[in-house]
Design an enzyme around this catalytic site. Structure first.
Site, PDB file in Angstrom:
ATOM      1  N   TYR A   1      41.387  52.438  25.562  1.00  0.00           N
ATOM      2  CA  TYR A   1      41.731  51.241  26.113  1.00  0.00           C
ATOM      3  C   TYR A   1      42.988  50.979  27.025  1.00  0.00           C
ATOM      4  O   TYR A   1      43.324  50.743  27.861  1.00  0.00           O
ATOM      5  CB  TYR A   1      41.777  49.995  24.757  1.00  0.00           C
ATOM      6  CG  TYR A   1      41.743  48.551  25.533  1.00  0.00           C
ATOM      7  CD1 TYR A   1      40.898  47.934  26.077  1.00  0.00           C
ATOM      8  CD2 TYR A   1      43.092  47.915  25.155  1.00  0.00           C
ATOM      9  CE1 TYR A   1      40.944  46.477  26.581  1.00  0.00           C
ATOM     10  CE2 TYR A   1      43.305  46.697  25.483  1.00  0.00           C
ATOM     11  CZ  TYR A   1      42.185  46.022  25.947  1.00  0.00           C
ATOM     12  OH  TYR A   1      42.199  44.770  26.525  1.00  0.00           O
TER      13      TYR A   1
ATOM     14  N   LYS B   1      43.759  50.470  31.015  1.00  0.00           N
ATOM     15  CA  LYS B   1      44.564  49.138  31.519  1.00  0.00           C
ATOM     16  C   LYS B   1      45.703  49.516  32.167  1.00  0.00           C
ATOM     17  O   LYS B   1      46.228  48.907  33.239  1.00  0.00           O
ATOM     18  CB  LYS B   1      44.987  48.504  30.285  1.00  0.00           C
ATOM     19  CG  LYS B   1      43.846  47.896  29.363  1.00  0.00           C
ATOM     20  CD  LYS B   1      42.846  46.918  30.574  1.00  0.00           C
ATOM     21  CE  LYS B   1      41.902  46.009  29.758  1.00  0.00           C
ATOM     22  NZ  LYS B   1      41.000  45.204  30.636  1.00  0.00           N
TER      23      LYS B   1
END
Length: 312
Positions: free
Chosen positions: A174, A178
């Site tokens: 993640y 990002k």
């Protein structure tokens, strides 16, 4: 009421719930016609059968309030389906003006335990999903600009995270996705500026299905708006999508609970020059060792701490 987005059309991905839903409603409230995209899977990890329900419900809510909206239930991480999403907005509203990328999933695991599929699936939905929609929207704006002989109206708002800024031990996939979204945003901003298009990224903090465990210990207030409500994030998205934000491009903004912070690009904190043709091991140890001598072993320092913000 002022309608700064009157006459404009928008796509919001992952808009069936949480942040995306709040953003779609805000864009519609400001006058935009909205394509509400959501794949509709019930699990925050992308599990379960896809459903038309979430996207259809939000689109119906917008129409009930007097706005224009339709639902799209395709998978934005699929290149072809992302193209169909952009084509739908153009066919329905005549053009696309605003793209808000929000769709994402979580597959949390420590880096030493993460399976290949857990890495690939999160990178696919977040990073590839952002690229796919931008790819087709950018081609649309470039073609319009060429036909018009000058700049056109275009806005991209991408969704990054403080997990990228400060790190997140159990979310290597993640956090990497990002961070990649920020790089994609700045590249897009540079590439499309001459066509009149801006691209910015936000790091939102909100109580949603994806963050239910993160904020599990923070109760919602008995009265007033929850400081972690997605409604704190949506106004910034609406503003960045508006004509008023024409000078904001390639920026990263942290937003939550009535606060907006502008994050600067990394700056050089210290600089050392070799006294000879190239650094030696001993010379590096002589300059870098003292610089980090007061830092506890294993401690990191990121932009979030520099901003005086708490980690999430």
């Amino acid at each position: 009421m002022s309608l700064p987005l009157q006459g404009l059309s928008a796509i919001v991905t992952g808009a069936g719930r949480g942040l995306g839903r709040a953003e779609a409603l805000e864009l519609a409230r400001l006058g935009a016609a909205v394509v509400v995209n959501d794949y509709g899977q019930p699990g925050r990890d992308g599990s379960g059968e896809a459903s038309t329900g979430p996207a259809e419900e939000v689109a119906a809510e917008i129409r009930k309030a007097g706005g224009r909206a339709l639902a799209h239930t395709g998978d934005v991480a699929d290149f072809q389906q992302a193209g169909q999403l952009v084509e739908l907005a153009i066919a329905e509203f005549g053009k696309l003006d605003i793209l808000v990328n929000n769709a994402g999933i979580l597959r949390d695991r420590m880096v030493f335990s993460m399976a290949e599929e857990e890495w690939d699936s999160v990178i696919r939905v977040h990073l590839k999903g952002h690229f796919n929609t931008i790819r087709f929207a950018a081609a649309h704006w470039r073609e319009r600009s060429k036909a018009a002989g000058g700049p056109v109206y275009g806005r991209v708002v991408n969704t990054s995270s403080e997990a990228f800024l400060a790190g997140s031990a159990g979310q290597p996939n993640y956090a990497a996705a990002k961070g990649g979204i920020v790089g994609l945003t700045t590249s897009t901003a540079l590439a499309l500026a001459k066509y009149g298009v801006t691209a910015n990224a936000i790091c939102p903090r909100a109580r949603t299905r994806m963050t239910e465990d993160v904020f599990a210990g923070l109760d919602q207030p008995d009265h007033g708006l929850d400081p972690l409500a997605p409604e704190h994030v949506a106004p910034l998205v609406g503003y960045l999508a508006s004509p008023a934000a024409a000078r904001i491009n390639g920026q990263l903004l942290v937003v939550h609970g009535g606060m907006v912070a502008i994050v600067e690009r990394p700056r050089v904190a210290a600089k050392f020059d070799s006294k000879q043709e190239a650094f030696t091991y001993d010379e590096l140890d002589a300059v870098l060792g003292p610089h980090y001598a007061d830092r506890p072993q294993g401690e990191t320092f990121g932009a979030v701490e520099a901003l005086g913000l708490k980690r999430t």
